[in-house]
Design an enzyme around this catalytic site. Structure first.
Site, PDB file in Angstrom:
ATOM      1  N   SER A 135       1.012  -1.092   0.080  1.00 24.38           N
ATOM      2  CA  SER A 135       0.004   0.198  -0.027  1.00 24.38           C
ATOM      3  C   SER A 135       0.935   0.971  -0.462  1.00 24.38           C
ATOM      4  O   SER A 135       2.237   1.339   1.063  1.00 24.38           O
ATOM      5  CB  SER A 135      -0.911   0.091   0.746  1.00 24.38           C
ATOM      6  N   LYS A 161      -1.513  -1.279  -3.831  1.00 27.11           N
ATOM      7  CA  LYS A 161      -1.715   0.142  -4.204  1.00 27.11           C
ATOM      8  C   LYS A 161      -2.368   1.546  -3.848  1.00 27.11           C
ATOM      9  O   LYS A 161      -1.020   1.342  -3.043  1.00 27.11           O
ATOM     10  CB  LYS A 161      -2.563  -0.843  -2.835  1.00 27.11           C
ATOM     11  N   LYS A 163      -3.153   4.958  -2.560  1.00 27.21           N
ATOM     12  CA  LYS A 163      -3.921   6.218  -1.877  1.00 27.21           C
ATOM     13  C   LYS A 163      -4.700   7.021  -2.711  1.00 27.21           C
ATOM     14  O   LYS A 163      -3.796   7.653  -3.496  1.00 27.21           O
ATOM     15  CB  LYS A 163      -3.564   6.114  -0.527  1.00 27.21           C
ATOM     16  N   ASP A 188      -7.704   3.261  -3.127  1.00 24.42           N
ATOM     17  CA  ASP A 188      -8.101   2.900  -1.495  1.00 24.42           C
ATOM     18  C   ASP A 188      -8.267   4.670  -0.910  1.00 24.42           C
ATOM     19  O   ASP A 188      -7.114   5.656  -0.943  1.00 24.42           O
ATOM     20  CB  ASP A 188      -7.490   2.266  -0.768  1.00 24.42           C
ATOM     21  N   GLU A 213     -11.477   0.119  -3.209  1.00 24.81           N
ATOM     22  CA  GLU A 213     -11.831   0.567  -2.040  1.00 24.81           C
ATOM     23  C   GLU A 213     -11.902   1.688  -1.152  1.00 24.81           C
ATOM     24  O   GLU A 213     -11.672   2.765  -1.598  1.00 24.81           O
ATOM     25  CB  GLU A 213      -9.672   0.266  -1.545  1.00 24.81           C
ATOM     26  N   ASP A 238     -14.086  -1.997   2.919  1.00 23.65           N
ATOM     27  CA  ASP A 238     -13.168  -1.889   4.694  1.00 23.65           C
ATOM     28  C   ASP A 238     -13.494  -1.524   5.370  1.00 23.65           C
ATOM     29  O   ASP A 238     -14.142  -2.242   6.142  1.00 23.65           O
ATOM     30  CB  ASP A 238     -11.555  -1.417   3.796  1.00 23.65           C
ATOM     31  N   LYS A 262      -9.923  -7.292   7.968  1.00 27.66           N
ATOM     32  CA  LYS A 262      -9.005  -6.575   8.993  1.00 27.66           C
ATOM     33  C   LYS A 262      -9.308  -7.046  10.575  1.00 27.66           C
ATOM     34  O   LYS A 262     -10.719  -6.639  11.157  1.00 27.66           O
ATOM     35  CB  LYS A 262      -8.928  -5.456   9.552  1.00 27.66           C
ATOM     36  N   GLY A 290      -3.482  -4.493   5.946  1.00 32.68           N
ATOM     37  CA  GLY A 290      -3.272  -4.108   6.999  1.00 32.68           C
ATOM     38  C   GLY A 290      -3.559  -2.683   8.007  1.00 32.68           C
ATOM     39  O   GLY A 290      -4.265  -1.698   7.587  1.00 32.68           O
TER      40      GLY A 290
HETATM   41  O1  OSB Z   1      -7.671   1.919   4.671  1.00 31.39           O
HETATM   42  O2  OSB Z   1      -6.437  -0.029   4.303  1.00 31.39           O
HETATM   43  C1  OSB Z   1      -6.010   0.767   4.893  1.00 31.39           C
HETATM   44  C2  OSB Z   1      -3.184   1.991   6.730  1.00 31.39           C
HETATM   45  C3  OSB Z   1      -3.725   2.322   8.517  1.00 31.39           C
HETATM   46  C4  OSB Z   1      -4.885   2.922   8.146  1.00 31.39           C
HETATM   47  C5  OSB Z   1      -6.174   1.843   7.112  1.00 31.39           C
HETATM   48  C6  OSB Z   1      -5.134   2.025   5.709  1.00 31.39           C
HETATM   49  C7  OSB Z   1      -3.981   1.325   6.020  1.00 31.39           C
HETATM   50  C8  OSB Z   1      -3.401   0.539   4.952  1.00 31.39           C
HETATM   51  C9  OSB Z   1      -1.989   0.408   4.717  1.00 31.39           C
HETATM   52  O3  OSB Z   1      -3.635   1.388   3.825  1.00 31.39           O
HETATM   53  C10 OSB Z   1      -1.751  -1.748   4.490  1.00 31.39           C
HETATM   54  C11 OSB Z   1      -0.510  -2.127   5.450  1.00 31.39           C
HETATM   55  O4  OSB Z   1      -0.727  -2.049   6.603  1.00 31.39           O
HETATM   56  O5  OSB Z   1      -0.028  -1.980   4.469  1.00 31.39           O
HETATM   57 MG    MG Z   2      -8.194   1.104   3.418  1.00 33.61          MG
END
Ligand code: OSB
Ligand code: MG
Length: 369
Positions: A135, A161, A163, A188, A213, A238, A262, A290
């Site tokens: 990510s 992925k 953001k 995401d 996402e 999510d 999660k 994660g």
């Molecule tokens: O939305 O998936 C998410 C990290 C913190 C809070 C929300 C998210 C995330 C990530 C990190 O996308 C994913 C990872 O732990 O590698």
């Molecule tokens: Mg997410």
């Protein structure tokens, strides 16, 4: 049998690189480590709540309070040791899934150690190697993002992925696709859009994303359903999926075609496995999300992701993608196939390094049972 003691440790670990999402930029991770001890064995769990209530309402402070004032006294009073027992009995305390999950995870690790079995085995997992994705946060510039993507692809990650947020979406996807036309790419939004943005989001269809996402806020299941009707890209939820019931509701409403699981968000492994099973029954693929966990949380996630329906690449990356010095040994690495091995020892199957934990400790408190 009963627990001898539970220890809470407030930890702070600096990231190797800042992490920015639609809700802001962070440079380090605050989290709570939970240790549950009985008969000389210690189980480890991680509370993934962050310092600020941006991803969800929980914070490390609210989780600490829930654990100290309610969950730990309850475990003590009821003599709870079994994670399934914990999950069922603590339903009477409303909300606070991350606080509950942290303690439940410690009890799962302890159970695995008591039985001398890896958690993936106890869960009924079918995989020994987990598909690794990464990510990548919002960067200061498009060229910086492209460099980071290239670097992760060179390391063997199976999918990227990114953001997104309004203003860092359409054009950034176009730039990425120009440079990497064939990679598995997903986006995401962490709830940064709403129904009025549907036409803008429809324009993302041309980039052939693996999924989009959480475009809308957590409670907007119906609006996600309306959006899924308009766009071709599969929506993955999510933040919206907080329990087996919300998962089933989302699937029946056709709010998404993919689910991110999660453990922290849904309150533990018991609930996570229920969601997994419901998705499997509906023919909906899942993957493990994660929360930038330390090696403890990551180990737990790897065991969970060994279950049958985790068929898409996960947000499970090597330790060095997050932290210069992880708190477990050995730290997690990608093997040559873009996967991470599920540790095979008892419980989480990996050893925490107490000196490193001590170095990252802000505060700790021990509760005798
Ligand atoms: O939305 O998936 C998410 C990290 C913190 C809070 C929300 C998210 C995330 C990530 C990190 O996308 C994913 C990872 O732990 O590698
Ligand atoms: Mg997410």
């Amino acid at each position: 049998m009963k627990l001898d003691k539970i220890e809470l440790v407030l930890m702070k670990l600096p990231y190797v690189h800042y992490f920015e999402t639609s809700f802001g930029r962070e440079v380090d991770r605050t989290f709570i480590l939970v240790k549950a001890t009985t008969q000389g064995l210690t189980g480890y769990g991680e509370v993934v709540a962050s310092q600020n209530p941006f991803y969800s309402y929980e914070t490390s402070s609210t989780a600490w309070l829930m654990l100290k004032d309610y969950l730990i006294p309850f475990v003590k009073e009821q003599g709870i040791v079994e994670p399934k027992d914990f999950a069922e009995k603590t339903r009477r305390f409303k909300g606070h899934p991350m606080a509950k999950a942290g303690l439940e995870l410690a009890l799962w690790d302890l159970l695995g150690k008591r039985e001398g079995r890896p958690l993936s085995d106890i869960y009924g997992g079918i995989r020994t190697n987990i598909d690794a994705g990464v990510s990548v946060g919002i960067q200061d510039s498009a060229s910086q993002l492209l460099d980071r993507i290239q670097c992760f692809l060179d390391q063997g990650y199976q999918r990227i992925k990114i953001k997104i947020k309004p203003g860092w979406d359409d054009s950034i996807c176009k730039t990425i696709r120009k440079n990497f036309p064939h990679i598995l790419l997903q986006a995401d939004a962490n709830g940064a859009y709403n129904l009025k943005d549907s036409n803008d989001l429809k324009r993302l269809d041309e980039f052939k994303l693996l999924m989009l996402e959480q475009p809308f806020p957590a409670y907007d299941l119906w609006d996600h359903s309306r959006l899924q009707n308009i766009i071709n890209t599969d929506i993955c939820l999510d933040e919206s999926i907080t329990s087996e019931v919300t998962a089933r509701t989302a699937l029946e409403m056709k709010s998404c075609r993919v689910v991110n699981i999660k453990v922290g968000r849904v309150g533990g492994v018991v609930e996570a496995r229920r969601i997994h099973d419901t998705c499997l029954k509906h023919g909906i693929p899942v993957w493990c999300g994660g929360m930038l966990e330390s090696g403890i949380g990551r180990a737990h996630n790897l065991h969970l992701a060994s279950l049958e329906n985790f068929v898409l690449p996960n947000d499970l990356s090597a330790s060095d993608r997050y932290y210069a010095e992880d708190i477990v040994c050995p730290s997690f690495r990608l093997d040559g196939h873009g996967t991470i091995a599920v540790p095979q020892g008892p419980g989480i199957g990996i050893d925490p390094v107490e000196e490193r934990i001590a170095r990252a400790t802000v505060f700790s408190e021990t509760f005798t049972c």
